[in-house]
Design a protein around this motif. Sequence first.
Motif, PDB file in Angstrom:
ATOM      1  N   GLU A   1       0.832  -1.194   0.000  1.00  0.00           N
ATOM      2  CA  GLU A   1       0.000   0.000   0.000  1.00  0.00           C
ATOM      3  C   GLU A   1       0.878   1.259   0.000  1.00  0.00           C
ATOM      4  N   SER A   2       0.320   2.327  -0.531  1.00  0.00           N
ATOM      5  CA  SER A   2       0.970   3.632  -0.487  1.00  0.00           C
ATOM      6  C   SER A   2      -0.088   4.712  -0.603  1.00  0.00           C
ATOM      7  N   GLY A   3       0.339   5.948  -0.354  1.00  0.00           N
ATOM      8  CA  GLY A   3      -0.545   7.087  -0.539  1.00  0.00           C
ATOM      9  C   GLY A   3      -1.057   7.720   0.735  1.00  0.00           C
TER      10      GLY A   3
ATOM     11  N   LYS B   1     -11.220 -14.616   6.553  1.00  0.00           N
ATOM     12  CA  LYS B   1     -11.033 -15.377   5.316  1.00  0.00           C
ATOM     13  C   LYS B   1      -9.857 -14.879   4.480  1.00  0.00           C
ATOM     14  N   TYR B   2      -9.296 -13.728   4.852  1.00  0.00           N
ATOM     15  CA  TYR B   2      -8.244 -13.118   4.043  1.00  0.00           C
ATOM     16  C   TYR B   2      -6.884 -13.657   4.456  1.00  0.00           C
ATOM     17  N   ASP B   3      -6.115 -14.118   3.461  1.00  0.00           N
ATOM     18  CA  ASP B   3      -4.844 -14.762   3.790  1.00  0.00           C
ATOM     19  C   ASP B   3      -3.624 -13.940   3.421  1.00  0.00           C
ATOM     20  N   THR B   4      -3.810 -12.872   2.676  1.00  0.00           N
ATOM     21  CA  THR B   4      -2.673 -12.054   2.248  1.00  0.00           C
ATOM     22  C   THR B   4      -2.999 -10.588   2.509  1.00  0.00           C
ATOM     23  N   TRP B   5      -2.118  -9.935   3.284  1.00  0.00           N
ATOM     24  CA  TRP B   5      -2.328  -8.548   3.692  1.00  0.00           C
ATOM     25  C   TRP B   5      -1.082  -7.729   3.377  1.00  0.00           C
ATOM     26  N   GLY B   6      -1.287  -6.453   3.084  1.00  0.00           N
ATOM     27  CA  GLY B   6      -0.168  -5.550   2.975  1.00  0.00           C
ATOM     28  C   GLY B   6       0.282  -5.074   4.344  1.00  0.00           C
ATOM     29  N   GLN B   7       1.287  -4.200   4.334  1.00  0.00           N
ATOM     30  CA  GLN B   7       1.844  -3.709   5.602  1.00  0.00           C
ATOM     31  C   GLN B   7       1.101  -2.479   6.122  1.00  0.00           C
ATOM     32  N   GLY B   8       0.298  -1.873   5.260  1.00  0.00           N
ATOM     33  CA  GLY B   8      -0.511  -0.731   5.663  1.00  0.00           C
ATOM     34  C   GLY B   8       0.116   0.599   5.300  1.00  0.00           C
ATOM     35  N   THR B   9      -0.742   1.605   5.167  1.00  0.00           N
ATOM     36  CA  THR B   9      -0.309   2.975   4.942  1.00  0.00           C
ATOM     37  C   THR B   9      -1.120   3.874   5.876  1.00  0.00           C
ATOM     38  N   GLN B  10      -0.452   4.822   6.533  1.00  0.00           N
ATOM     39  CA  GLN B  10      -1.063   5.618   7.582  1.00  0.00           C
ATOM     40  C   GLN B  10      -1.779   6.838   7.010  1.00  0.00           C
ATOM     41  N   VAL B  11      -3.030   6.996   7.402  1.00  0.00           N
ATOM     42  CA  VAL B  11      -3.809   8.187   7.082  1.00  0.00           C
ATOM     43  C   VAL B  11      -4.140   8.896   8.391  1.00  0.00           C
ATOM     44  N   THR B  12      -3.782  10.168   8.463  1.00  0.00           N
ATOM     45  CA  THR B  12      -4.077  10.970   9.647  1.00  0.00           C
ATOM     46  C   THR B  12      -4.848  12.202   9.194  1.00  0.00           C
ATOM     47  N   VAL B  13      -6.041  12.381   9.761  1.00  0.00           N
ATOM     48  CA  VAL B  13      -6.885  13.518   9.414  1.00  0.00           C
ATOM     49  C   VAL B  13      -6.945  14.439  10.628  1.00  0.00           C
ATOM     50  N   SER B  14      -6.328  15.587  10.487  1.00  0.00           N
ATOM     51  CA  SER B  14      -6.230  16.503  11.619  1.00  0.00           C
ATOM     52  C   SER B  14      -5.951  17.911  11.123  1.00  0.00           C
ATOM     53  N   SER B  15      -6.479  18.879  11.847  1.00  0.00           N
ATOM     54  CA  SER B  15      -6.198  20.265  11.514  1.00  0.00           C
ATOM     55  C   SER B  15      -4.997  20.781  12.314  1.00  0.00           C
TER      56      SER B  15
END
Length: 123
Positions: free
Chosen positions: A5-7, A109-123
């Motif tokens: 994942e990215s973005g 049921k999911y056997d393959t996962w990514g490492q994740g991408t962090q989303v932070t919503v803050s003012s």
Amino acid sequence: VQLVESGGALVQPGGSLRLSCVASGFTFSAYAITWFRQAPGQGVKWLSGIDSDGRNALYENQVKGRFTISRDNAKNTVYLQLDNLKPEDTGLYFCARAPGRDINLLKEKYDTWGQGTQVTVSS
């Protein structure tokens, strides 16, 4: 077999992001893909899924109308467009491979996962 994942980023409330999930090591066009989110101190939550050929998509109620999932099988990539972001959308966003062509609502049921991408919503 890998998902990356990215973005993710820090964004102000009301802002937008597009997350990408790039797959490798398997026949991408044969599997549905789902996005999940883990908020701080909470469990993993199912957000949105898209079937293997991109014809059908489902959304969790809290993100329906604000998030849009799509895929490009030629690029082995699934996208999640996040619009009108809210502070409660903050979390680590994961993509995962479903057990088959159809969207699946059960994270067990999911056997393959990514490492994740962090989303932070803050003012």
